[in-house]
Design an enzyme around this catalytic site. Sequence first.
Site, mmCIF file in Angstrom:
data_model
loop_
_atom_site.group_PDB
_atom_site.id
_atom_site.type_symbol
_atom_site.label_atom_id
_atom_site.label_comp_id
_atom_site.label_asym_id
_atom_site.label_seq_id
_atom_site.Cartn_x
_atom_site.Cartn_y
_atom_site.Cartn_z
ATOM 1 N N ASP A 1 0.815 -1.220 0.000
ATOM 2 C CA ASP A 1 0.000 0.000 0.000
ATOM 3 C C ASP A 1 0.853 1.276 0.000
ATOM 4 O OD1 ASP A 1 -2.636 -0.853 -0.191
ATOM 5 O OD2 ASP A 1 -2.874 -1.126 1.977
ATOM 6 N N ARG B 1 0.475 -1.682 7.665
ATOM 7 C CA ARG B 1 1.024 -0.449 7.075
ATOM 8 C C ARG B 1 1.943 0.329 8.021
ATOM 9 N NH1 ARG B 1 -2.848 3.205 3.492
ATOM 10 N NH2 ARG B 1 -0.778 3.738 2.691
ATOM 11 N N HIS C 1 -11.322 7.121 4.548
ATOM 12 C CA HIS C 1 -10.423 8.272 4.719
ATOM 13 C C HIS C 1 -11.188 9.512 4.249
ATOM 14 C CE1 HIS C 1 -6.435 5.839 4.282
ATOM 15 N NE2 HIS C 1 -6.507 6.284 5.517
ATOM 16 N N CYS D 1 -5.139 9.502 -3.402
ATOM 17 C CA CYS D 1 -4.390 8.597 -2.511
ATOM 18 C C CYS D 1 -2.943 8.436 -2.960
ATOM 19 C CB CYS D 1 -5.030 7.211 -2.494
ATOM 20 S SG CYS D 1 -6.698 7.168 -1.880
HETATM 21 N N1 ARG Z 1 -5.366 0.054 0.971
HETATM 22 C C1 ARG Z 1 -5.111 1.327 1.535
HETATM 23 C C2 ARG Z 1 -5.691 1.407 2.937
HETATM 24 O O1 ARG Z 1 -6.755 0.892 3.151
HETATM 25 C C3 ARG Z 1 -5.657 2.411 0.676
HETATM 26 C C4 ARG Z 1 -5.269 3.775 1.120
HETATM 27 C C5 ARG Z 1 -5.903 4.846 0.310
HETATM 28 N N2 ARG Z 1 -5.382 6.104 0.626
HETATM 29 C C6 ARG Z 1 -6.088 7.230 0.796
HETATM 30 N N3 ARG Z 1 -5.456 8.333 0.947
HETATM 31 N N4 ARG Z 1 -7.397 7.206 0.860
HETATM 32 O O2 ARG Z 1 -5.109 1.970 3.832
#
Ligand code: ARG
Length: 281
Positions: free
Chosen positions: A82, A107, A182, A276
């Site tokens: 990610d 992450r 987010h 993102c």
């Molecule tokens: N797979 C990532 C997560 O769930 C995607 C992040 C997307 N980033 C964003 N700025 N919305 O954390």
Amino acid sequence: MVSNGVADEEWAVRAVREAVPRRLLMCRPQFFDVTYSINPWMDPQKPTDTAASLRQWEELRELYVSLGHTVEVIEPIEGLPDMVFAANGATVVDGKVLGARFRHRERTAEGPAYLDWFERNGYREILWPEFINEGEGDYLRVGRRILAGTGFRTDPRSHAEAQEFLGLPVIGLTLVNPDFYHLDTALAVLSPTEIMYYPPAFTPGSRAVLQEMFPDAILATDEDAAVFGLNAFSDGLNVLLPQAATGLIEKLKDRGFHPIGVELGELLKAGGSVKCCTLVL
Ligand code: ARG
């Protein structure tokens, strides 16, 4: 069409739009994959195509450069699929860097990796945060204020920490729909005074705050929100957003913006798109 008493044609005439060149940080999706699921878009059973994700990402990078923006890149790290979602790496305001502290252990290593880039690139005012926050995924600057998401990822206690460190008023907004986990999946900043957003992604109180602050905001339909149309980047004139968000594209044109549809279908499998992939420095 009339929104909040102002005809859209009138907006186009009144608004003199100007693109402001930005410095952006991006991360090539060399190790991109969906190997775990931390949001409803992620299905590890569904195949991903790394080559396609690299192509789509490269197109976005080139588009930024062709529009006059400067794109810095951070080295991707194997095992951090990610990391392509650079927006989450930190929050940068007036040269100050608030580090990111991720909610999910998958992450967590990205936080120090991004901070290391800032240290090596001459940033001096850096804060390793006490509270969980997912960078510019949940912190969006609009003019001299910061809109701050919570509800899924960023701890609401981070909002006070960010305000104290960054020295700008932080307005907390609570997200309620797990598809829009987010803030940058439910709201996009278009200019220092304008935003677009998807009201059902927010609590009634947060919706009322947005209505109070931005009575003329562009509102997204279910269809536009479902294709991640709000995951957009604006330089004040050009608005880069998923090309499937046709309703928003029309509304942006009516307001005098120059919307540019982008195809990032591979990265959408991880629940991410244009914004993102982009950390505004
Ligand atoms: N797979 C990532 C997560 O769930 C995607 C992040 C997307 N980033 C964003 N700025 N919305 O954390």
